[in-house]
Write a protein that holds these residues in place. Sequence first.
Motif, PDB file in Angstrom:
ATOM      1  N   ASP A  85      -6.440  -2.985   2.004  1.00  0.00           N
ATOM      2  CA  ASP A  85      -6.467  -2.109   0.836  1.00  0.00           C
ATOM      3  C   ASP A  85      -7.096  -0.774   1.193  1.00  0.00           C
ATOM      4  OD1 ASP A  85      -5.469  -4.269  -0.418  1.00  0.00           O
ATOM      5  OD2 ASP A  85      -6.964  -4.367  -2.002  1.00  0.00           O
ATOM      6  N   LEU A  86      -6.615   0.263   0.536  1.00  0.00           N
ATOM      7  CA  LEU A  86      -7.182   1.603   0.724  1.00  0.00           C
ATOM      8  C   LEU A  86      -7.853   2.027  -0.579  1.00  0.00           C
ATOM      9  CD1 LEU A  86      -7.472   4.380   2.177  1.00  0.00           C
ATOM     10  CD2 LEU A  86      -5.182   4.928   1.371  1.00  0.00           C
ATOM     11  N   PHE A  87      -9.089   2.498  -0.489  1.00  0.00           N
ATOM     12  CA  PHE A  87      -9.817   2.952  -1.665  1.00  0.00           C
ATOM     13  C   PHE A  87     -10.011   4.461  -1.594  1.00  0.00           C
ATOM     14  CE2 PHE A  87     -10.949  -1.382  -0.911  1.00  0.00           C
ATOM     15  CZ  PHE A  87     -10.990  -1.959  -2.166  1.00  0.00           C
ATOM     16  N   LEU A  88      -9.565   5.173  -2.582  1.00  0.00           N
ATOM     17  CA  LEU A  88      -9.798   6.613  -2.614  1.00  0.00           C
ATOM     18  C   LEU A  88     -10.899   6.873  -3.630  1.00  0.00           C
ATOM     19  CD1 LEU A  88      -6.150   7.873  -2.300  1.00  0.00           C
ATOM     20  CD2 LEU A  88      -7.884   7.673  -0.531  1.00  0.00           C
ATOM     21  N   ILE A  89     -12.047   7.240  -3.122  1.00  0.00           N
ATOM     22  CA  ILE A  89     -13.233   7.389  -3.954  1.00  0.00           C
ATOM     23  C   ILE A  89     -13.339   8.827  -4.419  1.00  0.00           C
ATOM     24  CG2 ILE A  89     -15.730   7.079  -4.039  1.00  0.00           C
ATOM     25  CD1 ILE A  89     -15.224   5.354  -1.375  1.00  0.00           C
ATOM     26  N   THR A 117      -3.955  -7.112   0.545  1.00  0.00           N
ATOM     27  CA  THR A 117      -2.692  -6.978  -0.153  1.00  0.00           C
ATOM     28  C   THR A 117      -2.087  -5.600   0.050  1.00  0.00           C
ATOM     29  OG1 THR A 117      -4.064  -6.562  -2.069  1.00  0.00           O
ATOM     30  CG2 THR A 117      -2.992  -8.704  -1.957  1.00  0.00           C
ATOM     31  N   GLY A 118      -2.793  -4.734   0.761  1.00  0.00           N
ATOM     32  CA  GLY A 118      -2.247  -3.420   1.063  1.00  0.00           C
ATOM     33  C   GLY A 118      -2.137  -2.506  -0.141  1.00  0.00           C
ATOM     34  N   LEU A 119      -2.998  -2.710  -1.132  1.00  0.00           N
ATOM     35  CA  LEU A 119      -2.936  -1.873  -2.328  1.00  0.00           C
ATOM     36  C   LEU A 119      -3.660  -0.547  -2.112  1.00  0.00           C
ATOM     37  CD1 LEU A 119      -3.781  -4.556  -5.038  1.00  0.00           C
ATOM     38  CD2 LEU A 119      -1.541  -3.542  -4.572  1.00  0.00           C
ATOM     39  N   VAL A 120      -3.274   0.455  -2.912  1.00  0.00           N
ATOM     40  CA  VAL A 120      -3.995   1.721  -2.922  1.00  0.00           C
ATOM     41  C   VAL A 120      -4.795   1.770  -4.217  1.00  0.00           C
ATOM     42  CG1 VAL A 120      -3.816   4.227  -2.918  1.00  0.00           C
ATOM     43  CG2 VAL A 120      -2.213   2.865  -1.570  1.00  0.00           C
ATOM     44  N   TRP A 121      -6.123   1.897  -4.076  1.00  0.00           N
ATOM     45  CA  TRP A 121      -7.006   1.914  -5.245  1.00  0.00           C
ATOM     46  C   TRP A 121      -7.429   3.352  -5.546  1.00  0.00           C
ATOM     47  CZ3 TRP A 121      -8.428  -2.424  -8.071  1.00  0.00           C
ATOM     48  CH2 TRP A 121      -8.030  -3.657  -7.516  1.00  0.00           C
ATOM     49  N   LEU A 122      -7.250   3.738  -6.812  1.00  0.00           N
ATOM     50  CA  LEU A 122      -7.637   5.084  -7.225  1.00  0.00           C
ATOM     51  C   LEU A 122      -8.684   4.973  -8.320  1.00  0.00           C
ATOM     52  CD1 LEU A 122      -4.064   6.613  -7.625  1.00  0.00           C
ATOM     53  CD2 LEU A 122      -5.565   6.804  -5.650  1.00  0.00           C
ATOM     54  N   GLN A 123      -9.538   5.985  -8.418  1.00  0.00           N
ATOM     55  CA  GLN A 123     -10.521   6.012  -9.492  1.00  0.00           C
ATOM     56  C   GLN A 123     -10.051   6.966 -10.578  1.00  0.00           C
ATOM     57  OE1 GLN A 123     -14.086   7.010  -7.211  1.00  0.00           O
ATOM     58  NE2 GLN A 123     -14.927   5.067  -7.905  1.00  0.00           N
ATOM     59  N   THR A 124     -10.243   6.557 -11.812  1.00  0.00           N
ATOM     60  CA  THR A 124      -9.942   7.466 -12.915  1.00  0.00           C
ATOM     61  C   THR A 124     -11.083   8.467 -13.019  1.00  0.00           C
ATOM     62  OG1 THR A 124     -11.023   5.983 -14.451  1.00  0.00           O
ATOM     63  CG2 THR A 124      -8.645   5.774 -14.235  1.00  0.00           C
ATOM     64  N   SER A 159      -5.359  -0.108  -9.291  1.00  0.00           N
ATOM     65  CA  SER A 159      -4.626  -0.305  -8.031  1.00  0.00           C
ATOM     66  C   SER A 159      -3.127  -0.082  -8.205  1.00  0.00           C
ATOM     67  CB  SER A 159      -4.863  -1.721  -7.504  1.00  0.00           C
ATOM     68  OG  SER A 159      -4.219  -2.655  -8.341  1.00  0.00           O
ATOM     69  N   HIS A 160      -2.504   0.405  -7.162  1.00  0.00           N
ATOM     70  CA  HIS A 160      -1.056   0.582  -7.134  1.00  0.00           C
ATOM     71  C   HIS A 160      -0.527   0.057  -5.804  1.00  0.00           C
ATOM     72  CE1 HIS A 160      -0.936   3.436 -10.560  1.00  0.00           C
ATOM     73  NE2 HIS A 160      -2.102   3.837 -10.112  1.00  0.00           N
ATOM     74  N   PRO A 161       0.557  -0.713  -5.813  1.00  0.00           N
ATOM     75  CA  PRO A 161       1.225  -0.997  -4.541  1.00  0.00           C
ATOM     76  C   PRO A 161       1.785   0.336  -4.031  1.00  0.00           C
ATOM     77  CG  PRO A 161       2.104  -2.340  -6.352  1.00  0.00           C
ATOM     78  CD  PRO A 161       1.246  -1.298  -6.964  1.00  0.00           C
ATOM     79  N   PRO A 162       1.691   0.609  -2.716  1.00  0.00           N
ATOM     80  CA  PRO A 162       2.156   1.901  -2.196  1.00  0.00           C
ATOM     81  C   PRO A 162       3.603   2.199  -2.569  1.00  0.00           C
ATOM     82  CG  PRO A 162       1.244   0.543  -0.420  1.00  0.00           C
ATOM     83  CD  PRO A 162       1.132  -0.257  -1.662  1.00  0.00           C
ATOM     84  N   GLU A 163       4.450   1.137  -2.610  1.00  0.00           N
ATOM     85  CA  GLU A 163       5.865   1.400  -2.924  1.00  0.00           C
ATOM     86  C   GLU A 163       6.017   1.856  -4.381  1.00  0.00           C
ATOM     87  OE1 GLU A 163       4.644  -1.339  -1.668  1.00  0.00           O
ATOM     88  OE2 GLU A 163       5.097  -3.066  -2.940  1.00  0.00           O
ATOM     89  N   ALA A 164       5.080   1.454  -5.259  1.00  0.00           N
ATOM     90  CA  ALA A 164       5.145   1.909  -6.651  1.00  0.00           C
ATOM     91  C   ALA A 164       4.738   3.385  -6.742  1.00  0.00           C
ATOM     92  CB  ALA A 164       4.231   1.057  -7.525  1.00  0.00           C
ATOM     93  N   LEU A 181      -0.986   3.917 -15.570  1.00  0.00           N
ATOM     94  CA  LEU A 181       0.440   3.597 -15.719  1.00  0.00           C
ATOM     95  C   LEU A 181       1.312   4.270 -14.673  1.00  0.00           C
ATOM     96  CD1 LEU A 181       0.710   3.943 -19.601  1.00  0.00           C
ATOM     97  CD2 LEU A 181       0.974   1.827 -18.321  1.00  0.00           C
ATOM     98  N   GLY A 182       0.757   5.233 -13.945  1.00  0.00           N
ATOM     99  CA  GLY A 182       1.582   6.009 -13.031  1.00  0.00           C
ATOM    100  C   GLY A 182       2.410   7.006 -13.831  1.00  0.00           C
TER     101      GLY A 182
END
Lengths: 78, 395
Positions: B65-69, B98-105, B116-121, B241-242
């Motif tokens: 997983d990747l976390f963007l802080i 799971t290879g998810l990309v985690w973003l903070q609001t 979290s978002h799957p990269p393909e999403a 929601l993207g």
Amino acid sequence: MIERVVAELQRILADKGETHGPITAGSLLLDGELPIDSLDLATLVVALEEQTGREPFKAGFRMFTTVGELATLFDEAA
Amino acid sequence: MTLPAWLHADFTLTDDAGTATAADLVEAGIRLADELPLWGRAGMAATGARAILSALLATEARQTDLFLIRDATTGAEIGYRIEGEAVVEVAPDAPDGTGLVWLQTSGSTGRPKWVSHPPEALRGRIAAGQSHARWLLSYAAGGFAGLQVILSAAIGGHHLLIPPDHAGIGDLAALAVTHRITHLSGTPTFWRAFLMALGAETPPLATVTLGGEAADQALLDLLRAKFPEARLRHLYATTELGTVFSVADGRAGFPAAWLENDLAMTAQGTLAVRRDGRLQDTGDRIALVDDRVLFRGRLDAMVNIGGVKIWPEEVEAHLLQLSFLRDALVTTKPNPITGSILLADLVLADPETQALCEPLVKAHLALLPRAARPAMIRYRTALPTGQTGKKSRMP
């Protein structure tokens, strides 16, 4: 009105501890001439609205680039 | 070296460190993947679009997983979770590997929420687009909108220009002109400032995209007049929601005919979006005006200031940590530049001490993100109260 805009801008810049050249009617607000950003400009507009009781942007955003143009918008909103 | 299928071989990125090709970034990603187990929160100095793209490639290869802080000063930092071990301070509850990309609001007082978002999403809605496009990044690289711009350029095989840290709106306008930028995406607040900062010369924009806040008709008209050749569109997207939809007819809001299938108006008059078979309330108030649905602010107290979500009560609670304040009221006021702005009314326990307290209030507010700091502070002897005895939140 120009004097009022200049005085308010000077107060905002002093608050930020920024130094700057003279501010005139022709001074461009956001092109980098003055060390201010959108939030500073929003603060300037709120302060002017509060002081004058006028709301030139009531119907939405209107274009202005200089200190003088902003002053004119407030003058015309009388 | 093989590029991932989604990364276009022609993609290039220019930042302070120079220009990198798609192959360079993949190589950097492989190096990063090798170093991954050594990484910890403390060592994460890497920031910015280049590092984020390499990290995206590295974590994709490793299925970590990747976390963007989000960071108020640097825009974003990068974090990883390796073999179940959390290396970020505020690690969300997620299955490992799971290879998810985690973003903070974004938030008013740094209380972040992970999504979290799957990269393909994240890549899902991006089309290859035209070649020879030149993008300028106006968003923080690690947020949802920034990531969309980075991925759009990478997938399309375009050129992406990253402005230096702390570039002002005047710098961005100058960069757009000199580098003949063709694709630019920003918040309505960004676009108002960008229009004001542009001189006689304009960049050859082919696509003008607005997102992050509701776009008003006055601004859309100004942009249409300034860039008559450009494709003008505004997006409705949230970190949760993207990207939900894109409006391309140059009119504020969206067509009323869209209020079926995947979009609906709730009983409280808010917009709901269908996801995974059920309607999710966005909390954004909408109104039907003729054939159009227009945005009318929030149902809750949240306010959008230049694309940053702020809760006035949180700012109020922050102020009330100051023991010399008897009371505080933070209200919002519409503002032509940033959409909204905060006002604070303060009551001192001892009005005689105002001169002493003012700098302390200012210093205390400086701990908050810029957008959460009230634009105006008024010292009062008492606060206005509504009929219920509650503080009146109307300005």
